[in-house]
Design a protein around this motif. Structure first.
Motif, short mmCIF file in Angstrom:
data_model
loop_
_atom_site.label_atom_id
_atom_site.label_comp_id
_atom_site.label_asym_id
_atom_site.label_seq_id
_atom_site.Cartn_x
_atom_site.Cartn_y
_atom_site.Cartn_z
N GLN A 185 0.86 -1.17 0.00
CA GLN A 185 0.00 0.00 0.00
C GLN A 185 0.90 1.23 0.00
O GLN A 185 2.04 1.15 0.46
N ILE A 186 0.40 2.30 -0.54
CA ILE A 186 1.12 3.57 -0.52
C ILE A 186 0.33 4.53 0.35
O ILE A 186 -0.87 4.74 0.13
N ARG A 187 1.03 5.06 1.36
CA ARG A 187 0.37 5.97 2.30
C ARG A 187 1.43 6.86 2.93
O ARG A 187 2.51 6.38 3.29
N ASN A 188 1.12 8.13 3.04
CA ASN A 188 2.02 9.09 3.68
C ASN A 188 3.43 9.08 3.10
O ASN A 188 4.41 9.15 3.83
N GLY A 189 3.53 8.95 1.78
CA GLY A 189 4.83 9.00 1.13
C GLY A 189 5.66 7.73 1.29
O GLY A 189 6.85 7.74 0.99
N LYS A 190 5.03 6.65 1.73
CA LYS A 190 5.74 5.38 1.93
C LYS A 190 5.09 4.27 1.13
O LYS A 190 3.87 4.22 1.00
N LEU A 191 5.92 3.37 0.62
CA LEU A 191 5.43 2.13 0.02
C LEU A 191 5.67 1.05 1.07
O LEU A 191 6.81 0.73 1.41
N ASP A 192 4.58 0.55 1.62
CA ASP A 192 4.61 -0.44 2.70
C ASP A 192 4.27 -1.82 2.15
O ASP A 192 3.16 -2.02 1.64
N ILE A 193 5.23 -2.74 2.23
CA ILE A 193 4.94 -4.12 1.83
C ILE A 193 4.16 -4.79 2.95
O ILE A 193 4.63 -4.87 4.09
N LEU A 194 2.97 -5.25 2.62
CA LEU A 194 2.06 -5.86 3.59
C LEU A 194 2.24 -7.36 3.69
O LEU A 194 2.16 -7.93 4.78
N HIS A 195 2.43 -8.03 2.54
CA HIS A 195 2.53 -9.48 2.50
C HIS A 195 3.54 -9.91 1.45
O HIS A 195 3.62 -9.30 0.38
N THR A 196 4.26 -10.95 1.74
CA THR A 196 5.12 -11.62 0.78
C THR A 196 4.70 -13.08 0.77
O THR A 196 4.72 -13.73 1.82
N VAL A 197 4.29 -13.57 -0.40
CA VAL A 197 3.77 -14.93 -0.50
C VAL A 197 4.53 -15.67 -1.61
O VAL A 197 4.53 -15.22 -2.76
N VAL A 198 5.16 -16.77 -1.24
CA VAL A 198 5.85 -17.62 -2.20
C VAL A 198 5.46 -19.06 -1.91
O VAL A 198 5.77 -19.58 -0.83
N PRO A 199 4.78 -19.73 -2.84
CA PRO A 199 4.43 -21.13 -2.62
C PRO A 199 5.68 -21.98 -2.39
O PRO A 199 6.73 -21.73 -2.99
N PHE A 200 5.55 -22.99 -1.53
CA PHE A 200 6.71 -23.82 -1.20
C PHE A 200 7.30 -24.49 -2.44
O PHE A 200 8.49 -24.78 -2.48
N GLN A 201 6.49 -24.70 -3.46
CA GLN A 201 6.97 -25.36 -4.67
C GLN A 201 8.06 -24.55 -5.39
O GLN A 201 8.84 -25.11 -6.15
N ILE A 202 8.08 -23.23 -5.17
CA ILE A 202 9.10 -22.40 -5.81
C ILE A 202 9.96 -21.68 -4.76
O ILE A 202 10.69 -20.74 -5.09
N GLY A 203 9.88 -22.14 -3.54
CA GLY A 203 10.69 -21.56 -2.48
C GLY A 203 12.16 -21.89 -2.66
O GLY A 203 12.54 -22.80 -3.40
N GLY A 204 13.00 -21.12 -2.00
CA GLY A 204 14.43 -21.37 -2.03
C GLY A 204 15.12 -20.93 -3.31
O GLY A 204 16.28 -21.26 -3.53
N GLN A 205 14.42 -20.16 -4.14
CA GLN A 205 15.00 -19.70 -5.40
C GLN A 205 15.22 -18.18 -5.42
O GLN A 205 15.50 -17.61 -6.45
N GLY A 206 15.04 -17.55 -4.27
CA GLY A 206 15.23 -16.10 -4.19
C GLY A 206 14.07 -15.29 -4.71
O GLY A 206 14.20 -14.09 -4.94
#
Length: 87
Positions: free
Chosen positions: A26-47
Motif C-alpha cells: 500500500q502507498i500511504r504518507n509517502g511510503k510504500l509499505d509491503i504488507l505481505h510476501t507470498v511464495v508457494p513452497f513449490q518455488i521456495g528457495g529460489q530467491g
C-alpha cells in the motif's frame, strides 16, 4: 524470470512453473509499505521473495517513496539492505 507490477492490485508478482509468488503493498504518507510476501513452497528457495521485495522497493525509490515494511519478511530484508532503509 519476469516480475509483473500490477498497480491497480498493488502487487508485484512472478510466475515460475505455474506457481505465482507475489508481494502486496500500500502507498500511504509517502511510503510504500509491503504488507505481505507470498511464495508457494513449490518455488521456495529460489530467491523469489527477495527479488519481489527488491522490485517493489526499487519502484518506491524511483517514485520518491520511502520503503516501509509491515510484512515480517520485508522487515528483515530492509535490515539486510540498509541502502534501501536509509532512503
Amino acid at each position: 524470470m519476469e516480475i509483473i507490477h500490477d498497480p491497480e492490485r498493488k502487487t508485484f508478482s512472478m510466475i515460475i512453473n505455474g506457481y505465482t509468488g507475489y508481494v502486496s503493498y500500500q502507498i500511504r504518507n509517502g511510503k510504500l509499505d509491503i504488507l505481505h510476501t507470498v511464495v508457494p513452497f513449490q518455488i521456495g528457495g529460489q530467491g523469489v521473495a527477495s527479488q519481489l521485495v527488491k522490485a517493489a522497493y526499487d519502484y518506491a525509490i524511483n517514485n520518491r517513496l520511502k520503503p516501509s515494511a509491515t510484512c515480517s519478511y520485508a522487515v528483515i530484508w530492509l535490515q539486510r539492505h540498509p541502502e534501501y532503509r536509509d532512503q
